[in-house]
Design a protein around this motif. Structure first.
Motif, PDB file in Angstrom:
ATOM      1  N   ILE A   1      -2.206  -9.354 -38.984  1.00  0.00           N
ATOM      2  CA  ILE A   1      -2.870  -9.821 -40.199  1.00  0.00           C
ATOM      3  C   ILE A   1      -3.646  -8.658 -40.792  1.00  0.00           C
ATOM      4  O   ILE A   1      -4.359  -7.928 -40.086  1.00  0.00           O
ATOM      5  CB  ILE A   1      -3.811 -10.993 -39.897  1.00  0.00           C
ATOM      6  N   GLN A   2      -3.519  -8.474 -42.104  1.00  0.00           N
ATOM      7  CA  GLN A   2      -4.184  -7.368 -42.784  1.00  0.00           C
ATOM      8  C   GLN A   2      -5.550  -7.821 -43.319  1.00  0.00           C
ATOM      9  O   GLN A   2      -5.681  -8.878 -43.925  1.00  0.00           O
ATOM     10  CB  GLN A   2      -3.316  -6.869 -43.943  1.00  0.00           C
ATOM     11  N   LEU A   3      -6.570  -6.974 -43.094  1.00  0.00           N
ATOM     12  CA  LEU A   3      -7.908  -7.218 -43.620  1.00  0.00           C
ATOM     13  C   LEU A   3      -8.148  -6.308 -44.809  1.00  0.00           C
ATOM     14  O   LEU A   3      -8.068  -5.085 -44.690  1.00  0.00           O
ATOM     15  CB  LEU A   3      -8.985  -6.970 -42.553  1.00  0.00           C
ATOM     16  N   ASP A   4      -8.427  -6.895 -45.955  1.00  0.00           N
ATOM     17  CA  ASP A   4      -8.618  -6.127 -47.199  1.00  0.00           C
ATOM     18  C   ASP A   4     -10.020  -6.437 -47.731  1.00  0.00           C
ATOM     19  O   ASP A   4     -10.226  -7.419 -48.449  1.00  0.00           O
ATOM     20  CB  ASP A   4      -7.551  -6.507 -48.224  1.00  0.00           C
ATOM     21  N   PHE A   5     -11.002  -5.569 -47.356  1.00  0.00           N
ATOM     22  CA  PHE A   5     -12.385  -5.750 -47.793  1.00  0.00           C
ATOM     23  C   PHE A   5     -12.707  -4.681 -48.814  1.00  0.00           C
ATOM     24  O   PHE A   5     -12.724  -3.485 -48.497  1.00  0.00           O
ATOM     25  CB  PHE A   5     -13.357  -5.650 -46.618  1.00  0.00           C
ATOM     26  N   GLU A   6     -13.017  -5.098 -50.062  1.00  0.00           N
ATOM     27  CA  GLU A   6     -13.333  -4.154 -51.127  1.00  0.00           C
ATOM     28  C   GLU A   6     -14.647  -4.553 -51.776  1.00  0.00           C
ATOM     29  O   GLU A   6     -14.788  -5.681 -52.245  1.00  0.00           O
ATOM     30  CB  GLU A   6     -12.224  -4.136 -52.184  1.00  0.00           C
ATOM     31  N   VAL A   7     -15.602  -3.616 -51.839  1.00  0.00           N
ATOM     32  CA  VAL A   7     -16.887  -3.891 -52.458  1.00  0.00           C
ATOM     33  C   VAL A   7     -17.526  -2.582 -52.887  1.00  0.00           C
ATOM     34  O   VAL A   7     -17.268  -1.518 -52.289  1.00  0.00           O
ATOM     35  CB  VAL A   7     -17.815  -4.644 -51.468  1.00  0.00           C
ATOM     36  N   ASP A   8     -18.334  -2.643 -53.933  1.00  0.00           N
ATOM     37  CA  ASP A   8     -19.040  -1.467 -54.441  1.00  0.00           C
ATOM     38  C   ASP A   8     -20.086  -1.035 -53.420  1.00  0.00           C
ATOM     39  O   ASP A   8     -20.952  -1.814 -53.021  1.00  0.00           O
ATOM     40  CB  ASP A   8     -19.703  -1.806 -55.777  1.00  0.00           C
ATOM     41  N   GLU A   9     -20.002   0.228 -52.987  1.00  0.00           N
ATOM     42  CA  GLU A   9     -20.936   0.713 -51.976  1.00  0.00           C
ATOM     43  C   GLU A   9     -22.368   0.808 -52.489  1.00  0.00           C
ATOM     44  O   GLU A   9     -23.314   0.866 -51.700  1.00  0.00           O
ATOM     45  CB  GLU A   9     -20.483   2.083 -51.459  1.00  0.00           C
ATOM     46  N   ARG A  10     -22.543   0.840 -53.807  1.00  0.00           N
ATOM     47  CA  ARG A  10     -23.892   0.960 -54.369  1.00  0.00           C
ATOM     48  C   ARG A  10     -24.572  -0.403 -54.533  1.00  0.00           C
ATOM     49  O   ARG A  10     -25.767  -0.463 -54.841  1.00  0.00           O
ATOM     50  CB  ARG A  10     -23.829   1.642 -55.736  1.00  0.00           C
ATOM     51  N   LEU A  11     -23.862  -1.500 -54.358  1.00  0.00           N
ATOM     52  CA  LEU A  11     -24.414  -2.826 -54.635  1.00  0.00           C
ATOM     53  C   LEU A  11     -25.361  -3.265 -53.513  1.00  0.00           C
ATOM     54  O   LEU A  11     -25.023  -3.201 -52.335  1.00  0.00           O
ATOM     55  CB  LEU A  11     -23.277  -3.849 -54.765  1.00  0.00           C
ATOM     56  N   SER A  12     -26.562  -3.691 -53.926  1.00  0.00           N
ATOM     57  CA  SER A  12     -27.553  -4.244 -52.996  1.00  0.00           C
ATOM     58  C   SER A  12     -27.821  -5.687 -53.384  1.00  0.00           C
ATOM     59  O   SER A  12     -27.913  -6.024 -54.574  1.00  0.00           O
ATOM     60  CB  SER A  12     -28.853  -3.438 -53.026  1.00  0.00           C
ATOM     61  N   ILE A  13     -27.959  -6.546 -52.394  1.00  0.00           N
ATOM     62  CA  ILE A  13     -28.232  -7.959 -52.637  1.00  0.00           C
ATOM     63  C   ILE A  13     -29.499  -8.349 -51.894  1.00  0.00           C
ATOM     64  O   ILE A  13     -29.962  -7.633 -50.989  1.00  0.00           O
ATOM     65  CB  ILE A  13     -27.054  -8.844 -52.190  1.00  0.00           C
ATOM     66  N   PHE A  14     -30.058  -9.483 -52.275  1.00  0.00           N
ATOM     67  CA  PHE A  14     -31.282  -9.992 -51.651  1.00  0.00           C
ATOM     68  C   PHE A  14     -30.912 -11.216 -50.820  1.00  0.00           C
ATOM     69  O   PHE A  14     -30.616 -12.290 -51.347  1.00  0.00           O
ATOM     70  CB  PHE A  14     -32.291 -10.381 -52.738  1.00  0.00           C
ATOM     71  N   THR A  15     -30.893 -11.042 -49.498  1.00  0.00           N
ATOM     72  CA  THR A  15     -30.461 -12.114 -48.604  1.00  0.00           C
ATOM     73  C   THR A  15     -30.944 -11.831 -47.196  1.00  0.00           C
ATOM     74  O   THR A  15     -31.601 -10.795 -46.938  1.00  0.00           O
ATOM     75  CB  THR A  15     -28.931 -12.243 -48.630  1.00  0.00           C
ATOM     76  N   ASP A  16     -30.621 -12.709 -46.289  1.00  0.00           N
ATOM     77  CA  ASP A  16     -30.826 -12.471 -44.858  1.00  0.00           C
ATOM     78  C   ASP A  16     -29.510 -11.922 -44.314  1.00  0.00           C
ATOM     79  O   ASP A  16     -28.521 -12.665 -44.222  1.00  0.00           O
ATOM     80  CB  ASP A  16     -31.200 -13.780 -44.148  1.00  0.00           C
ATOM     81  N   PRO A  17     -29.435 -10.656 -43.968  1.00  0.00           N
ATOM     82  CA  PRO A  17     -28.144 -10.060 -43.581  1.00  0.00           C
ATOM     83  C   PRO A  17     -27.522 -10.723 -42.357  1.00  0.00           C
ATOM     84  O   PRO A  17     -26.305 -10.865 -42.279  1.00  0.00           O
ATOM     85  CB  PRO A  17     -28.499  -8.593 -43.324  1.00  0.00           C
ATOM     86  N   GLN A  18     -28.342 -11.140 -41.387  1.00  0.00           N
ATOM     87  CA  GLN A  18     -27.784 -11.746 -40.175  1.00  0.00           C
ATOM     88  C   GLN A  18     -27.153 -13.109 -40.481  1.00  0.00           C
ATOM     89  O   GLN A  18     -26.052 -13.417 -39.997  1.00  0.00           O
ATOM     90  CB  GLN A  18     -28.880 -11.891 -39.124  1.00  0.00           C
TER      91      GLN A  18
ATOM     92  N   ASP B   1     -34.793 -14.598 -43.287  1.00  0.00           N
ATOM     93  CA  ASP B   1     -35.656 -13.446 -43.544  1.00  0.00           C
ATOM     94  C   ASP B   1     -35.009 -12.633 -44.665  1.00  0.00           C
ATOM     95  O   ASP B   1     -34.160 -11.769 -44.420  1.00  0.00           O
ATOM     96  CB  ASP B   1     -35.814 -12.605 -42.272  1.00  0.00           C
ATOM     97  N   PHE B   2     -35.389 -12.907 -45.899  1.00  0.00           N
ATOM     98  CA  PHE B   2     -34.758 -12.280 -47.053  1.00  0.00           C
ATOM     99  C   PHE B   2     -35.256 -10.839 -47.221  1.00  0.00           C
ATOM    100  O   PHE B   2     -36.453 -10.570 -47.105  1.00  0.00           O
ATOM    101  CB  PHE B   2     -35.069 -13.079 -48.331  1.00  0.00           C
ATOM    102  N   LYS B   3     -34.301  -9.963 -47.503  1.00  0.00           N
ATOM    103  CA  LYS B   3     -34.636  -8.568 -47.770  1.00  0.00           C
ATOM    104  C   LYS B   3     -33.452  -7.889 -48.456  1.00  0.00           C
ATOM    105  O   LYS B   3     -32.345  -8.433 -48.538  1.00  0.00           O
ATOM    106  CB  LYS B   3     -35.000  -7.850 -46.481  1.00  0.00           C
ATOM    107  N   GLU B   4     -33.684  -6.699 -48.958  1.00  0.00           N
ATOM    108  CA  GLU B   4     -32.636  -5.945 -49.638  1.00  0.00           C
ATOM    109  C   GLU B   4     -31.578  -5.502 -48.614  1.00  0.00           C
ATOM    110  O   GLU B   4     -31.906  -4.955 -47.560  1.00  0.00           O
ATOM    111  CB  GLU B   4     -33.241  -4.737 -50.348  1.00  0.00           C
ATOM    112  N   THR B   5     -30.325  -5.775 -48.960  1.00  0.00           N
ATOM    113  CA  THR B   5     -29.232  -5.510 -48.024  1.00  0.00           C
ATOM    114  C   THR B   5     -28.081  -4.828 -48.757  1.00  0.00           C
ATOM    115  O   THR B   5     -27.685  -5.274 -49.846  1.00  0.00           O
ATOM    116  CB  THR B   5     -28.722  -6.832 -47.403  1.00  0.00           C
ATOM    117  N   LYS B   6     -27.552  -3.783 -48.145  1.00  0.00           N
ATOM    118  CA  LYS B   6     -26.351  -3.117 -48.662  1.00  0.00           C
ATOM    119  C   LYS B   6     -25.129  -3.929 -48.250  1.00  0.00           C
ATOM    120  O   LYS B   6     -24.818  -4.046 -47.065  1.00  0.00           O
ATOM    121  CB  LYS B   6     -26.249  -1.698 -48.104  1.00  0.00           C
ATOM    122  N   LEU B   7     -24.421  -4.482 -49.222  1.00  0.00           N
ATOM    123  CA  LEU B   7     -23.293  -5.353 -48.914  1.00  0.00           C
ATOM    124  C   LEU B   7     -22.152  -4.588 -48.264  1.00  0.00           C
ATOM    125  O   LEU B   7     -21.448  -5.103 -47.400  1.00  0.00           O
ATOM    126  CB  LEU B   7     -22.813  -6.046 -50.193  1.00  0.00           C
ATOM    127  N   SER B   8     -21.971  -3.323 -48.657  1.00  0.00           N
ATOM    128  CA  SER B   8     -20.862  -2.535 -48.086  1.00  0.00           C
ATOM    129  C   SER B   8     -21.064  -2.305 -46.594  1.00  0.00           C
ATOM    130  O   SER B   8     -20.095  -2.339 -45.816  1.00  0.00           O
ATOM    131  CB  SER B   8     -20.764  -1.193 -48.823  1.00  0.00           C
TER     132      SER B   8
END
Length: 488
Positions: free
Chosen positions: A358-375, A332-339
């Motif tokens: 273990i260290q988790l290092d997640f870095e991404v632009d909060e303004r970026l939107s992608i077109f995908t199925d978020p689940q 189900d493709f839709k606009e998704t905020k990656l952050s």
């Protein structure tokens, strides 16, 4: 009439019979035309001579009782001639017949004038004794002493008596002619059929013999026809279709064998994955039960519980993989905020990563939107992070970062990198997983048993999301997965 033989026989017989009838009709027409042309040419000046010989007609007299005797003398020429005198308008004036036989008291003079003017023969004119037939004739002008045209002498060639005798003869000969035509056409049709059948069915016989040889071929070695066929275009197309079908059968057989082998290897790998936690679970529980009550430790139960959770997770992944292979999951493709998606992912894995240092290092632009199925994308990233935590030693780092280009891609799009500094993958595992780059959609026989259920799910999900992936991994140094994203 379902066999090729019977259809060819029927077709050849009908065609030959129609051709013979057409030839017969043409022959009859040609014969009548020639006979009329010859007869009319021979008697072309008959009426002119008759008008000169008879003293009354030579004076231009058209209506006189004395003409009856002259007509009787002229009839001595034969019963196939009928003689009439007409006025200048074509009205029948005198004739040697009973009045009730005259069906047309007025005839057209156009054909008569054409005959007198010397037009090409044969020329047919109206028959006074018939309403629907025209006949060949001879005609001449009748003129008085001053040269004035008073009418016509009109002589029908082949009159009523001639037609009657010709009809009787035709009725007598018709059965013979028809019987001869049928016998001749039947013999000719059989001969033509034999030649056509021999010529047309030769490629079919050859194809049938080759198909018998196909039965002796081994499916594992591939099925094929041994010859090319030069018959009609239908035969060539049929042979091409059969070759294509045989090739597809061979390919499907190979695909089934590959699928069976892949599932066999997958089950062996899955058995190993299940055997390890089950052995651990059973061992710690047995150890706990063998110890005296005062020496039993909760640590044994905790380790057994972790093994049980891993088995539960593995079974859930198997159910998920089965659903993907059966086509029960649709994106189900839709606009998704990656952050937001990565924030939820980090929150879920932080307790487990912290417990293993273990260290988790997640870095991404909060303004970026992608077109995908978020689940579905969340499940892809969850499986990758889960595998990374499992194979990353204490003190390691798992990072998710956004990169704008990929050196191995012809396109410069938005790519998400998931990397770790764990144990990495061996060469054969990397080659198997790299197939995802070349196959945007996946079939049921594309299982990767050597990679485990988690990465097999990743592979299927990326196919649904139509995402490309690049993998870089070195044993003992870690792995890096780069996934292409569709930017809004």
């Amino acid at each position: 009439m379902k066999s090729l033989f019977s259809r060819l026989l029927l077709s050849a017989s009908v065609i030959v019979f129609i051709l013979i009838l057409a030839v017969w009709q043409w022959f009859q027409f040609s014969q009548d035309f020639s006979r009329n042309q010859v007869q009319q040419s021979l008697h072309q000046e008959l009426a002119l001579h008759m008008a000169h010989i008879n003293p009354l007609l030579s004076q231009g007299i058209t209506s006189d009782a004395a003409l009856k005797e002259a007509f009787h003398d002229f009839m001595l020429l034969g019963p196939s001639f009928e003689i009439y005198t007409l006025d200048t308008l074509g009205k029948v004036i005198a004739y040697d017949a009973n009045q009730e036989k005259i069906k047309r008291p007025q005839i057209s003079t156009q054909a008569i004038e054409a005959f007198i003017q010397g037009d090409e023969l044969p020329i047919k004119g109206m028959d006074p004794r018939s309403l629907d037939s025209d006949k060949i004739f001879s005609a001449a002008h009748l003129q008085d002493a001053s040269g004035k045209i008073t009418g016509y002498l009109y002589v029908i060639i082949g009159g009523e008596d001639f037609d009657m005798w010709q009809s009787l003869v035709s009725e007598h000969q018709a059965p013979r002619i028809l019987g001869g035509m049928l016998i001749g056409s039947s013999i000719f049709a059989l001969l033509l059929f034999a030649l056509l059948a021999r010529y047309l069915t030769a490629p079919l016989s050859k194809l049938e013999q080759d198909l018998r040889l196909v039965e002796t071929q081994k499916l594992a070695d591939g099925l094929s026809l041994s010859h090319d066929y030069r018959g009609s275009i239908e035969i060539r197309q049929l042979s091409l279709h059969i070759k294509r079908l045989l090739n597809e059968i061979s390919e499907q057989h190979k695909s089934i064998n590959r699928q069976q082998q892949a599932r066999h290897d997958f089950m062996l790998h899955l058995s190993h994955d299940l055997k390890t936690p089950l052995t651990s679970l059973q061992g710690y529980i047995d150890t706990w039960l063998l110890l005296p009550a005062h020496e039993r430790s909760s640590d044994l139960i905790e380790v057994a519980a972790n093994s049980g959770k891993y088995i539960q997770q593995l079974l859930s992944q198997m159910l998920e993989l089965a659903a993907l292979e059966n086509g029960q999951i649709t994106p189900d493709f839709k606009e998704t905020k990656l952050s937001l998606l990565l924030g939820e992912l980090k929150q879920y894995f932080t307790p487990r990563a912290t417990s293993q240092n273990i260290q988790l290092d997640f870095e991404v632009d909060e303004r970026l939107s992608i077109f995908t199925d978020p689940q579905l994308l969340m499940r892809v990233l969850s499986n990758l992070v889960d595998n990374a935590i499992r194979y990353t030693p204490s003190g390691g780092i798992i990072s998710i970062k956004l990169i704008t280009a990929n050196i191995n891609s012809e396109d410069h799009g938005i790519w998400l990198s998931v990397s770790d500094n764990g144990s990495g993958m061996h060469k054969h595992e990397l080659q198997a997983l790299q197939q995802m780059r070349n196959k945007p959609s996946f079939k049921h026989d594309d299982i990767l048993p050597q990679l485990g259920v988690g990465l097999a799910i990743v592979r299927q999900l990326l196919g649904l999301l139509k995402c490309n992936i690049d993998i870089d991994s070195t044993p003992g140094e870690g792995s890096c997965f780069q996934i292409e994203l569709q930017k809004i």
